[in-house]
Design a protein around this motif. Structure first.
Motif, PDB file in Angstrom:
ATOM      1  N   SER A   6      47.294  18.025  10.096  1.00 26.84           N
ATOM      2  CA  SER A   6      48.290  17.967  11.178  1.00 26.84           C
ATOM      3  C   SER A   6      49.704  18.051  10.638  1.00 26.84           C
ATOM      4  O   SER A   6      50.561  18.730  11.202  1.00 26.84           O
ATOM      5  N   GLN A  23      53.557  33.098  16.538  1.00 27.97           N
ATOM      6  CA  GLN A  23      52.267  32.868  15.889  1.00 27.97           C
ATOM      7  C   GLN A  23      51.541  34.193  15.656  1.00 27.97           C
ATOM      8  O   GLN A  23      50.902  34.390  14.623  1.00 27.97           O
ATOM      9  N   SER A  35      45.120  32.993  17.155  1.00 26.98           N
ATOM     10  CA  SER A  35      44.368  31.760  17.467  1.00 26.98           C
ATOM     11  C   SER A  35      44.147  30.913  16.212  1.00 26.98           C
ATOM     12  O   SER A  35      44.155  29.677  16.280  1.00 26.98           O
ATOM     13  N   TYR A  36      43.972  31.557  15.063  1.00 29.84           N
ATOM     14  CA  TYR A  36      43.788  30.840  13.797  1.00 29.84           C
ATOM     15  C   TYR A  36      45.078  30.111  13.426  1.00 29.84           C
ATOM     16  O   TYR A  36      45.053  28.939  13.039  1.00 29.84           O
ATOM     17  N   SER A  38      47.407  29.183  15.466  1.00 28.06           N
ATOM     18  CA  SER A  38      47.566  28.110  16.449  1.00 28.06           C
ATOM     19  C   SER A  38      46.744  26.886  16.058  1.00 28.06           C
ATOM     20  O   SER A  38      47.229  25.749  16.125  1.00 28.06           O
ATOM     21  N   ARG A  39      45.512  27.100  15.639  1.00 26.64           N
ATOM     22  CA  ARG A  39      44.648  25.984  15.239  1.00 26.64           C
ATOM     23  C   ARG A  39      45.186  25.297  13.982  1.00 26.64           C
ATOM     24  O   ARG A  39      45.116  24.073  13.869  1.00 26.64           O
ATOM     25  N   ARG A  42      48.147  23.092  15.010  1.00 17.83           N
ATOM     26  CA  ARG A  42      47.717  21.891  15.747  1.00 17.83           C
ATOM     27  C   ARG A  42      46.935  20.927  14.858  1.00 17.83           C
ATOM     28  O   ARG A  42      46.520  19.857  15.309  1.00 17.83           O
ATOM     29  N   GLU A  44      43.988  21.476  13.597  1.00 15.61           N
ATOM     30  CA  GLU A  44      42.559  21.572  13.897  1.00 15.61           C
ATOM     31  C   GLU A  44      41.799  22.388  12.850  1.00 15.61           C
ATOM     32  O   GLU A  44      40.577  22.375  12.852  1.00 15.61           O
ATOM     33  N   LYS A  45      42.508  23.090  12.003  1.00 17.84           N
ATOM     34  CA  LYS A  45      41.880  23.981  11.030  1.00 17.84           C
ATOM     35  C   LYS A  45      42.390  23.650   9.644  1.00 17.84           C
ATOM     36  O   LYS A  45      43.593  23.582   9.414  1.00 17.84           O
TER      37      LYS A  45
END
Length: 118
Positions: A6, A23, A35-36, A38-39, A42, A44-45
């Motif tokens: 994070s 992005q 999308s990658y 973005s994750r 956030r 998340e990845k």
């Protein structure tokens, strides 16, 4: 406390926005879909060191700048200062050595003038 993923994601987001990059544009630069990115932003990845290096190169930021301050979230003032330093560094990255020497001398002179007023 924020997880490392994070924290790194927030730093990437700040650096990207500071440079006016979307992005989607960052994704194109590093060969990943929006999308990658973005994750990642956030938290998340988990990203690989290779991806971290691609992102840092694309943003013109040293990888360590994306990792710093994991122990605590910077205050608004600290975040603003860091953003300004990042902006200055980014604007100097592609300059020639001769130009950097001139700029370094100017900065030194300006700081001496500022310090002498205190």
């Amino acid at each position: 406390m924020l997880s490392l993923a994070s924290h790194v994601g927030r730093n990437i987001s700040r650096a990207r926005k500071l440079r006016g990059i979307t992005q989607e544009q960052l994704g194109e630069m590093v060969g990943q879909p929006q999308s990658y990115i973005s994750r990642i932003e956030r938290g998340e990845k988990n990203l690989s060191l290779e991806t971290l290096e691609k992102i840092s190169n694309s943003l013109g930021v040293d990888p360590d700048r994306l990792l710093i301050r994991f122990q605590r979230e910077p205050s608004k003032l600290q975040a603003e200062r860091e953003a300004l330093v990042d902006k200055i560094v980014a604007s100097l990255r592609d300059r020639k050595t001769k130009e950097l020497k001139i700029i370094a001398n100017l900065v030194t002179d300006v700081l001496k003038a500022i310090d002498s007023k205190d």
